[in-house]
Design a protein around this motif. Structure first.
Motif, short mmCIF file in Angstrom:
data_model
loop_
_atom_site.label_atom_id
_atom_site.label_comp_id
_atom_site.label_asym_id
_atom_site.label_seq_id
_atom_site.Cartn_x
_atom_site.Cartn_y
_atom_site.Cartn_z
N LYS A 175 41.74 43.84 78.23
CA LYS A 175 42.30 43.47 79.53
C LYS A 175 42.07 41.98 79.79
CE LYS A 175 40.04 44.79 83.23
NZ LYS A 175 39.55 45.60 84.39
N CYS A 176 40.87 41.51 79.54
CA CYS A 176 40.56 40.09 79.76
C CYS A 176 41.38 39.19 78.83
CB CYS A 176 39.07 39.83 79.57
SG CYS A 176 38.03 40.55 80.87
N GLU A 177 41.55 39.61 77.60
CA GLU A 177 42.33 38.81 76.65
C GLU A 177 43.79 38.70 77.09
OE1 GLU A 177 41.51 40.75 72.96
OE2 GLU A 177 39.74 39.48 72.54
N ARG A 178 44.34 39.79 77.64
CA ARG A 178 45.71 39.73 78.16
C ARG A 178 45.79 38.76 79.33
NH1 ARG A 178 45.42 45.38 77.16
NH2 ARG A 178 44.86 45.81 79.34
N GLU A 179 44.78 38.76 80.18
CA GLU A 179 44.78 37.85 81.33
C GLU A 179 44.58 36.40 80.89
OE1 GLU A 179 42.11 39.29 84.33
OE2 GLU A 179 43.03 41.27 84.33
N ILE A 180 43.79 36.17 79.86
CA ILE A 180 43.62 34.81 79.33
C ILE A 180 44.96 34.27 78.84
CG2 ILE A 180 42.63 33.47 77.42
CD1 ILE A 180 40.12 35.32 77.69
N ALA A 181 45.70 35.11 78.13
CA ALA A 181 47.02 34.70 77.65
C ALA A 181 47.96 34.39 78.82
CB ALA A 181 47.62 35.79 76.77
N MET A 182 47.89 35.20 79.87
CA MET A 182 48.73 34.97 81.04
C MET A 182 48.36 33.68 81.76
SD MET A 182 49.04 38.84 82.58
CE MET A 182 49.95 38.36 84.05
N VAL A 183 47.06 33.42 81.89
CA VAL A 183 46.61 32.17 82.52
C VAL A 183 47.15 30.97 81.77
CG1 VAL A 183 44.59 30.71 82.85
CG2 VAL A 183 44.53 33.06 83.63
N ASN A 184 47.03 30.99 80.45
CA ASN A 184 47.52 29.87 79.65
C ASN A 184 49.02 29.69 79.78
OD1 ASN A 184 45.09 28.90 78.61
ND2 ASN A 184 45.12 30.29 76.86
N GLU A 185 49.76 30.77 79.82
CA GLU A 185 51.21 30.68 79.95
C GLU A 185 51.62 30.17 81.33
OE1 GLU A 185 53.04 34.40 78.93
OE2 GLU A 185 51.90 34.57 77.06
#
Length: 231
Positions: A175-185
């Protein structure tokens, strides 16, 4: 370089170091937390998570197109069906808290202030602004879990060991890794004043986390006139 790696990671490490040093966190790590105080923490966090889910739903209402809506819906769904339900069932049972106690807990001042910050940023800004307000609550605990679990000398079936371990489980990390990707995008093309504002929002969230661990949880702080709230 992405915003997470270039800016947020250093902020996360500094915040985690401060959080891990609090007496509240150290008592959990050593298994010395009085049960009454841990129950208070769980009850307060349950109320917070209910509001936190609503903040993600505000982001969902701003999402455009199927793919973006699907990603935000996934966060709302996992937060409500996973995190909220987990506190409502597993932690309530582990700590011996009734559903009536969970539902009837009055959210303390620092929790209310924290969720007010998150909700305001979710309503007033774009998806990047909403994400930056809500991101600290998840990513900080993943980093703390991996910092603290190797230090924990409690038995794996100990309640406080399980609390730390939860933030290192594959589902939580994913879940955190998906959110990290979203933050970067979402922050990819932000610069200047806009970037500064986003980093300020994230810093405010990190500080709210420290305020609750350093002061509120440890002292079980509520409101100056707690007695006037309905029972």
């Amino acid at each position: 370089m992405k915003i997470y790696e270039e800016h947020l990671l250093d902020m996360i490490k500094k915040t985690c170091a401060a959080l891990e040093a609090t007496e509240q966190m150290q008592e959990i790590l050593r298994g010395e937390m009085p049960l009454e105080r841990f129950r208070w923490q769980i009850r307060q966090n349950y109320q917070y998570l209910m509001e936190y889910t609503k903040c993600w739903a505000v982001g969902l209402s701003k999402a455009q197109g199927f793919e973006e809506m699907e990603r935000w819906y996934g966060i709302v769904k996992s937060t409500f069906e996973g995190t909220v339900a987990y506190n409502r069932s597993f932690w309530a049972e582990e700590a011996g808290i009734s559903l009536e106690e969970l539902e009837n807990t009055t959210m303390a001042e620092k929790k209310r202030s924290y969720t007010a910050h998150e909700l305001a940023r979710a309503y007033e800004g774009d998806l990047a602004c909403c994400m930056m307000a809500l991101f600290p609550c998840n990513v900080l605990y993943m980093h703390m879990g991996f910092d603290l679990l190797p230090q924990c000398r409690l038995a794996p079936d100990n309640m406080y060991y399980k609390w730390i371990e939860y933030y290192t489980l594959p589902e939580y990390v994913a879940k955190c890794e998906r959110e990290i990707a979203m933050v970067n995008e979402l922050c990819e093309n932000k610069s200047g004043r806009e970037l500064r504002r986003l980093l300020e929002i994230f810093a405010v969230g990190c500080n709210y986390e420290l305020l609750q661990w350093r002061d509120m949880y440890y002292r079980m702080e509520t409101w100056p006139l707690e007695e006037i709230f309905p029972k």
